[in-house]
Design a protein around this motif. Structure first.
Motif, mmCIF file in Angstrom:
data_model
loop_
_atom_site.group_PDB
_atom_site.id
_atom_site.type_symbol
_atom_site.label_atom_id
_atom_site.label_comp_id
_atom_site.label_asym_id
_atom_site.label_seq_id
_atom_site.Cartn_x
_atom_site.Cartn_y
_atom_site.Cartn_z
ATOM 1 N N GLU A 197 3.817 25.536 -13.423
ATOM 2 C CA GLU A 197 2.656 24.367 -13.442
ATOM 3 C C GLU A 197 3.031 23.060 -12.906
ATOM 4 O O GLU A 197 2.456 22.343 -12.866
ATOM 5 C CB GLU A 197 2.251 24.319 -14.878
ATOM 6 N N ILE A 198 4.370 23.161 -12.178
ATOM 7 C CA ILE A 198 4.661 21.877 -11.663
ATOM 8 C C ILE A 198 4.048 21.717 -10.495
ATOM 9 O O ILE A 198 3.679 22.485 -9.894
ATOM 10 C CB ILE A 198 6.360 21.962 -11.123
ATOM 11 N N GLN A 199 3.668 20.587 -10.390
ATOM 12 C CA GLN A 199 2.553 20.217 -9.336
ATOM 13 C C GLN A 199 3.253 20.007 -8.105
ATOM 14 O O GLN A 199 4.108 19.303 -7.944
ATOM 15 C CB GLN A 199 1.673 19.062 -9.557
ATOM 16 N N VAL A 200 2.843 20.779 -6.966
ATOM 17 C CA VAL A 200 3.414 20.552 -5.502
ATOM 18 C C VAL A 200 2.340 19.763 -4.728
ATOM 19 O O VAL A 200 1.140 20.205 -4.860
ATOM 20 C CB VAL A 200 3.949 21.827 -5.130
ATOM 21 N N ALA A 201 2.678 19.005 -3.960
ATOM 22 C CA ALA A 201 1.870 18.293 -3.020
ATOM 23 C C ALA A 201 1.359 19.348 -1.971
ATOM 24 O O ALA A 201 1.739 20.257 -1.657
ATOM 25 C CB ALA A 201 2.503 17.051 -2.290
ATOM 26 N N GLN A 202 -0.212 18.928 -1.702
ATOM 27 C CA GLN A 202 -0.776 19.820 -0.817
ATOM 28 C C GLN A 202 -0.505 19.410 0.565
ATOM 29 O O GLN A 202 -0.424 18.016 0.905
ATOM 30 C CB GLN A 202 -2.220 19.780 -1.249
ATOM 31 N N GLY A 203 -0.743 20.227 1.423
ATOM 32 C CA GLY A 203 -0.708 19.944 3.018
ATOM 33 C C GLY A 203 0.756 19.717 3.405
ATOM 34 O O GLY A 203 1.701 20.063 2.634
ATOM 35 N N THR A 204 0.850 19.000 4.344
ATOM 36 C CA THR A 204 2.087 18.559 5.030
ATOM 37 C C THR A 204 2.588 17.408 4.862
ATOM 38 O O THR A 204 1.540 16.336 5.034
ATOM 39 C CB THR A 204 2.400 19.171 6.331
ATOM 40 N N ALA A 205 3.537 16.879 4.641
ATOM 41 C CA ALA A 205 4.168 15.389 4.767
ATOM 42 C C ALA A 205 3.950 14.921 6.313
ATOM 43 O O ALA A 205 3.663 13.745 6.225
ATOM 44 C CB ALA A 205 5.769 15.323 4.298
ATOM 45 N N ASP A 206 4.189 15.717 7.224
ATOM 46 C CA ASP A 206 4.156 15.152 8.460
ATOM 47 C C ASP A 206 2.691 14.814 8.819
ATOM 48 O O ASP A 206 2.282 13.744 9.395
ATOM 49 C CB ASP A 206 4.526 16.298 9.671
ATOM 50 N N GLY A 207 1.721 15.588 8.462
ATOM 51 C CA GLY A 207 0.180 15.205 8.512
ATOM 52 C C GLY A 207 -0.228 14.079 7.806
ATOM 53 O O GLY A 207 -0.886 13.344 8.513
ATOM 54 N N PRO A 256 0.868 -1.238 0.039
ATOM 55 C CA PRO A 256 0.030 -0.141 -0.208
ATOM 56 C C PRO A 256 1.002 1.201 0.133
ATOM 57 O O PRO A 256 2.187 1.331 0.517
ATOM 58 C CB PRO A 256 -0.857 -0.317 1.478
ATOM 59 N N VAL A 257 0.424 2.064 -0.629
ATOM 60 C CA VAL A 257 1.088 3.473 -0.827
ATOM 61 C C VAL A 257 0.355 4.707 -0.126
ATOM 62 O O VAL A 257 -0.971 4.455 -0.001
ATOM 63 C CB VAL A 257 1.528 3.830 -2.374
ATOM 64 N N PHE A 258 1.022 5.675 0.464
ATOM 65 C CA PHE A 258 -0.053 6.583 1.060
ATOM 66 C C PHE A 258 0.901 7.882 1.076
ATOM 67 O O PHE A 258 2.307 8.037 0.932
ATOM 68 C CB PHE A 258 -0.512 6.215 2.580
ATOM 69 N N GLY A 259 0.481 9.084 1.176
ATOM 70 C CA GLY A 259 1.150 10.132 1.096
ATOM 71 C C GLY A 259 -0.010 11.475 0.883
ATOM 72 O O GLY A 259 -1.236 11.478 0.780
ATOM 73 N N SER A 260 0.547 12.749 0.847
ATOM 74 C CA SER A 260 -0.256 13.692 0.730
ATOM 75 C C SER A 260 -0.972 13.796 -0.650
ATOM 76 O O SER A 260 -0.496 13.174 -1.696
ATOM 77 C CB SER A 260 0.599 15.113 0.882
ATOM 78 N N VAL A 261 -1.934 14.838 -0.878
ATOM 79 C CA VAL A 261 -2.624 15.008 -2.098
ATOM 80 C C VAL A 261 -1.490 15.584 -3.087
ATOM 81 O O VAL A 261 -0.760 16.531 -2.807
ATOM 82 C CB VAL A 261 -3.707 16.014 -2.012
ATOM 83 N N GLY A 262 -1.505 14.849 -4.035
ATOM 84 C CA GLY A 262 -0.523 15.165 -5.430
ATOM 85 C C GLY A 262 1.179 14.915 -4.930
ATOM 86 O O GLY A 262 1.977 15.587 -5.631
ATOM 87 N N ALA A 263 1.350 13.838 -4.154
ATOM 88 C CA ALA A 263 2.393 13.611 -3.665
ATOM 89 C C ALA A 263 3.098 12.771 -4.750
ATOM 90 O O ALA A 263 4.275 12.323 -4.811
ATOM 91 C CB ALA A 263 2.665 12.827 -2.522
ATOM 92 N N GLY A 264 2.163 12.167 -5.827
ATOM 93 C CA GLY A 264 2.807 11.264 -6.807
ATOM 94 C C GLY A 264 2.519 9.856 -6.482
ATOM 95 O O GLY A 264 3.164 9.056 -7.300
ATOM 96 N N LYS A 265 1.439 9.468 -5.817
ATOM 97 C CA LYS A 265 1.326 8.168 -5.759
ATOM 98 C C LYS A 265 0.929 7.351 -6.848
ATOM 99 O O LYS A 265 1.301 6.175 -7.210
ATOM 100 C CB LYS A 265 0.284 8.021 -4.391
ATOM 101 N N THR A 266 -0.258 7.880 -7.379
ATOM 102 C CA THR A 266 -0.792 7.199 -8.542
ATOM 103 C C THR A 266 0.498 7.219 -9.753
ATOM 104 O O THR A 266 0.597 6.222 -10.554
ATOM 105 C CB THR A 266 -2.095 8.006 -9.158
ATOM 106 N N GLN A 267 1.209 8.129 -10.105
ATOM 107 C CA GLN A 267 2.031 8.291 -10.846
ATOM 108 C C GLN A 267 3.387 7.252 -10.472
ATOM 109 O O GLN A 267 3.668 6.308 -11.581
ATOM 110 C CB GLN A 267 2.758 9.654 -11.028
ATOM 111 N N PHE A 268 3.598 7.095 -9.235
ATOM 112 C CA PHE A 268 4.575 6.048 -9.002
ATOM 113 C C PHE A 268 4.234 4.711 -9.053
ATOM 114 O O PHE A 268 5.017 3.946 -9.749
ATOM 115 C CB PHE A 268 4.875 6.169 -7.337
#
Length: 559
Positions: A429-439, A295-307
């Protein structure tokens, strides 16, 4: 004087009469004894003959009873009787504990054999009673008590003793048969139990060695005993426990008379498996191979689906280049769609669309054949919105069944890297993850800890995504290729708090950096498939991209 003579004559006559009566009685007694002796001898000889006949009858009686040709019907220990609890005194344990006994034919010994023995005993008793009653009815009777007493005595002499011999012969033969069968039943039952324990032990060892427990991609629960559907197309019977036991050792006979294989490893080859918790169909062959949940997890836009897409595309590319070494196949519709989308997007140079928000996303199982071993890889992806708070991640139960978690972290979301991205001159336009990695990290880890999971027994892969963009932003300090260097780089660029917490939470972890936007060679340090390679290797599977396994997970906190 005259009267005296008369008295003497009368006395003499009386004594003579008494003597004559005594002689007559004695003669009658002697003749009677001789008659009885001759009759008793004849009765005994006849009884011996009828005893021999009874023995022959008693030998033939069990055969007739079990063939259904006798007057006593043999109780058939049917699947319906098994399911209703009439056959086994105890309730089932294990996988069938909450379902009851499966509808299948039990072992002949001891269960049907026990019913056969009961039928033979009942038939022998019935035959003896019937013979005695028939012999009694053929003898005349009288309403006068003394004649009835005489007739009874004569019946005992003429017919009683031979009838007793016949009954004794039947009883002796059937009793000996029952004793022999009881001994054989005990011996067979002991051998069956030994075989059952041996097969169960071997199956448990095989399941443990291959980590072949089966996760459900729908309800996210894990089992070592799936339910199996009968292989007869016209039968929909579901068997909840195919381990060796009272319903079969090496095979099982379904209620429809179809012969089914026993043990998960054998049933997985031919039968359709169902999840015992939600009754959804499991991937073909479930239980017969090693299973890895990633399983993968991370912030919105961290690149999970692309990974995940890049990893699948790299795996498919490798299987096409060397199909004799690695092959990959989707085991469900969801997996098939994920694989097709990944290959089309990555090979065309595009990006995969963000995962939509779902209440309970399904896993995607893939079959990977590598180095002569089958491996079932479950990829689990959920939208980043599920990792904003612990409450949101509670529906993602697949995190509980995974031994290795993959946390994706977008370095561009770190405050220091955000500032450097702005002044780097790269496209905005480079996408950056939303929120914080710690969260995002805490939403999952805190939820697992609150659920009672021992995080020290799990492994964690911390994956820095978008390494190509990050290296362009900070060309003087690019992300290193090895775990130790990646850990130090993250610690120095604003991720020190996350690094320290991960080292306190997980006893085993490893750091990766990946480039999921470009087609990379299998030996590239930024190859996303290296993460999957490490996950699979930690579960005892053969590596996917390298001839040797990656170094093991790092252990213990660091200062």
């Amino acid at each position: 004087m005259h009267y005296l003579v008369i008295a003497l004559v009368v006395l003499a006559l009386g004594i003579g009469a008494v003597v004559l009566v005594a002689i007559a009685v004695w003669i009658v007694f002697v003749l009677t004894m001789r008659f009885l002796a001759v009759g008793l001898g004849i009765s005994i000889i006849t009884a011996l003959t009828t005893f021999a006949a009874g023995v022959v009858w008693g030998i033939w009686l069990p055969l007739r009873a079990m063939r259904g040709s006798s007057g006593t019907a043999v109780t058939v220990v049917s699947p319906a009787a098994v399911q209703s609890g009439q056959v086994f005194t105890a309730r089932p344990t294990g996988a069938a504990e909450h379902f009851g006994w499966d509808r299948a034919w039990p072992l002949y010994a001891p269960y049907q054999l026990r019913a056969d023995m009961t039928a033979v005993r009942t038939e022998a008793r019935r035959v003896v009673v019937k013979v005695v009653a028939a012999m009694w009815r053929t003898w005349p009777s009288s309403a006068t008590w003394y004649l009835q007493l005489v007739l009874k005595g004569l019946w005992i002499l003429v017919l009683g003793v031979p009838t007793f011999g016949l009954a004794a012969g039947i009883s002796a033969a059937t009793g000996l048969w029952l004793l022999l069968v009881w001994c054989v039943r005990g011996l067979v039952s002991g051998l069956q139990r030994s075989v059952m324990l041996a097969v169960r032990g071997r199956e448990a060892w095989r399941m443990k060695r291959k980590n072949a427990s089966i996760p459900c991609a729908h309800c996210y629960r894990r089992t070592t005993m799936p339910s199996y559907v009968c292989s007869d197309a016209e039968c929909s019977e579901v068997h909840r426990d195919v381990s060796p036991g009272p319903l079969g050792l090496r095979s099982r006979i379904c209620v429809c008379a179809e012969v089914l294989p026993m043990t998960v490893s054998e049933a997985a080859k031919t039968l359709t498996a169902l999840c015992p918790y939600c009754d959804k169909v499991l991937p073909p062959g479930s239980g017969g191979r090693r299973v890895v949940v990633a399983p993968v997890f991370g912030s919105v836009g961290a690149g999970k689906t692309q990974f995940l897409a890049a990893s699948l595309a790299a795996l498919r590319r490798r299987s096409r280049q060397d199909p004799g070494d690695v092959t990959v196949a989707a085991l469900s519709d969801a997996a098939s769609d994920m694989l097709a989308t990944a290959v089309n997007a990555v090979e065309s140079g595009g990006m995969v669309h963000k995962t939509p928000v779902q209440a309970q996303p399904s896993g995607a199982p893939f079959l990977i054949e590598r180095a002569g071993e089958d491996l079932e890889l479950h990829l689990m992806d959920a939208s980043g919105e599920k990792f904003v708070r612990s409450e949101e991640s509670r529906s993602l139960a697949y995190l509980d069944i995974a031994d290795t978690l993959i946390f994706l972290l977008d370095p561009l979301a770190l405050q220091e890297m955000r500032e450097k991205l702005v002044i780097s001159g790269l496209p905005r336009e480079i996408q950056v993850a939303q929120g914080t990695a710690d969260g995002a990290y805490g939403s999952v880890v805190d939820r697992l800890r609150d659920s009672g999971d021992d995080l020290r027994k799990k492994r964690l892969a911390i994956v820095l995504t978008k390494a190509d963009v990050v290296n362009a932003v900070v060309p003087d300090t690019p992300i290193p290729g090895e775990s130790e260097g990646i850990r130090d780089w993250l610690h120095e660029h604003g991720g020190d708090a996350l690094v320290r917490r991960s080292e306190l939470d997980f006893a085993q972890r490893r750091f990766f950096a990946v480039d999921s936007a470009h087609v990379l060679g299998p030996d590239s340090p930024l190859q996303p498939l290296r993460v999957m390679d490490w996950v699979v290797s930690n579960h005892g599977g053969a590596p996917l991209t390298h001839s040797e396994k990656l170094p093991p997970a790092e252990k213990g906190p660091r200062g």
